[in-house]
Write an enzyme that holds these catalytic residues in place. Sequence first.
Site, PDB file in Angstrom:
ATOM      1  CD  GLU A 257       4.882  -0.493   3.679  1.00 53.55           C
ATOM      2  OE1 GLU A 257       5.834   0.286   3.818  1.00 53.55           O
ATOM      3  OE2 GLU A 257       3.756  -0.256   4.145  1.00 53.55           O
ATOM      4  CG  HIS A 278       8.598   7.525 -26.855  1.00 55.66           C
ATOM      5  ND1 HIS A 278       8.731   7.618 -28.221  1.00 55.66           N
ATOM      6  CD2 HIS A 278       7.285   7.699 -26.588  1.00 55.66           C
ATOM      7  CE1 HIS A 278       7.545   7.864 -28.757  1.00 55.66           C
ATOM      8  NE2 HIS A 278       6.642   7.920 -27.786  1.00 55.66           N
ATOM      9  CE  LYS A 367       8.143   3.030   9.817  1.00 59.23           C
ATOM     10  NZ  LYS A 367       6.791   3.147  10.350  1.00 59.23           N
TER      11      LYS A 367
HETATM   12  O1  PA5 Z   1       1.841   1.435   5.471  1.00 59.74           O
HETATM   13  C1  PA5 Z   1       2.553   1.533   6.469  1.00 59.74           C
HETATM   14  O2  PA5 Z   1       2.211   1.053   7.557  1.00 59.74           O
HETATM   15  C2  PA5 Z   1       3.862   2.292   6.404  1.00 59.74           C
HETATM   16  O3  PA5 Z   1       4.156   2.673   5.110  1.00 59.74           O
HETATM   17  C3  PA5 Z   1       3.778   3.525   7.297  1.00 59.74           C
HETATM   18  O4  PA5 Z   1       2.686   4.310   6.897  1.00 59.74           O
HETATM   19  C4  PA5 Z   1       5.048   4.366   7.217  1.00 59.74           C
HETATM   20  O5  PA5 Z   1       6.161   3.594   7.535  1.00 59.74           O
HETATM   21  C5  PA5 Z   1       4.960   5.582   8.163  1.00 59.74           C
HETATM   22  O6  PA5 Z   1       4.747   5.165   9.477  1.00 59.74           O
HETATM   23  P1  PA5 Z   1       4.223   6.165  10.575  1.00 59.74           P
HETATM   24  O7  PA5 Z   1       2.867   6.663  10.167  1.00 59.74           O
HETATM   25  O8  PA5 Z   1       4.161   5.378  11.849  1.00 59.74           O
HETATM   26  O9  PA5 Z   1       5.213   7.303  10.669  1.00 59.74           O
END
Ligand code: PA5
Length: 379
Positions: A257, A278, A367
């Site tokens: 990310e 394996h 999202k």
């Molecule tokens: O690292 C990040 O920002 C994302 O992985 C969020 O944590 C994830 O999408 C969840 O988002 P939220 O905490 O707003 O529900």
Amino acid sequence: MITLNFDPEVDNGKIAQILADIREDPMGGWVNLPQNINIDEVMRIKEVARKITEEAECLVCIGIGGSYLGHRAIIEALSPKSEVDIIYAGNSLSKRELDRALTDVGDRDFSLLVISKSGTTLEPKVAFEAFKRKLYEKYGEQAASRIYATTDANKGELHDEAVANGYARFVVPDNVGGRYSVLSAVGLLPLAVAGVDIDKLLEGAAEMAGEKGVEMSAKYAWMRYVLFSRNYDTEVFSSFEPSTAYFNEWLKQLFGESEGKNRQGVFPASLIYSTDLHSMGQFMQDGRRNLWETIIDYPTDEMNRKVVNAVRVAHTQGGIPVLNIGVPSFDEKGFGELVYFFEMACAISAKLMGVNPFDQPGVEAYKKLLRDDGAGLAS
Ligand code: PA5
């Protein structure tokens, strides 16, 4: 402290500039989390963890991505002793998984911890609704006192609902993104409930936040940058301890990310040995040479140690660059060190590639699409 088997010639001027940028970044709040611990908050986390232990046989932790992977990684690795069973939900939209989690709770006494920075992510929302129904059916008006919400300090749907119903609230700091939030209330509360010594975890992280620790993160980031510049586009995180599979998942999220944007980024993959020797072992030894391996080398027993040594030699002979990250102890302190080491390395590495380590426009796009059609998808 963590040890490395590589010592690249780092451009110190460039790294100093990057570190200054990271520290000044509006999303750079995680850099000081372990050193500037808010003692009152840690005390409150421990108090609430005690309350949950007294009232519940299990705690349902609802969250996805950065709102669950970090603490799950440490809990699964350490399997600490606790009277409270942690059950995870809201990390997929599978009805089967949700039903499984509801069945896991069964007739037991339970409480809910919902973690979402935005407060609008569909997966946790769907799970939260289902578990709230179960909670209200079981406890009636008392249900709200068993709901804990970790979210934005001032805004968002979850924040508003928590305020309106009087749920106990914890804050995801504004200047800390999901995947960098393990050492905030996001991770610390579930970790404390699970019986993890959060003081030791923070102690390990604080050590890595010192000058020597940051220097090591920079060396690792530099090695990644050098390898990436030489057309190695895949990094395989490998470990010889099966209970660390979720730590690998957190690493993939952290790097994927943070770096995977603007058509940049090393593709992060992971393997657990000797199991995967394996299956994927063949590819590692003999397949396309576009990858390098980063062994997370935990302290282990004598037989497993022999395998670590053999793999390191075999894969090097097979033409894979093998980086080794030696972890000093398989405990809270060791994982505290690892978390901070990788967070800092990831931020530096992304900056070296010229991308912003702290946003996730790709995730947001998905999202938004889900939200726009949320009702239809959730039914
Ligand atoms: O690292 C990040 O920002 C994302 O992985 C969020 O944590 C994830 O999408 C969840 O988002 P939220 O905490 O707003 O529900």
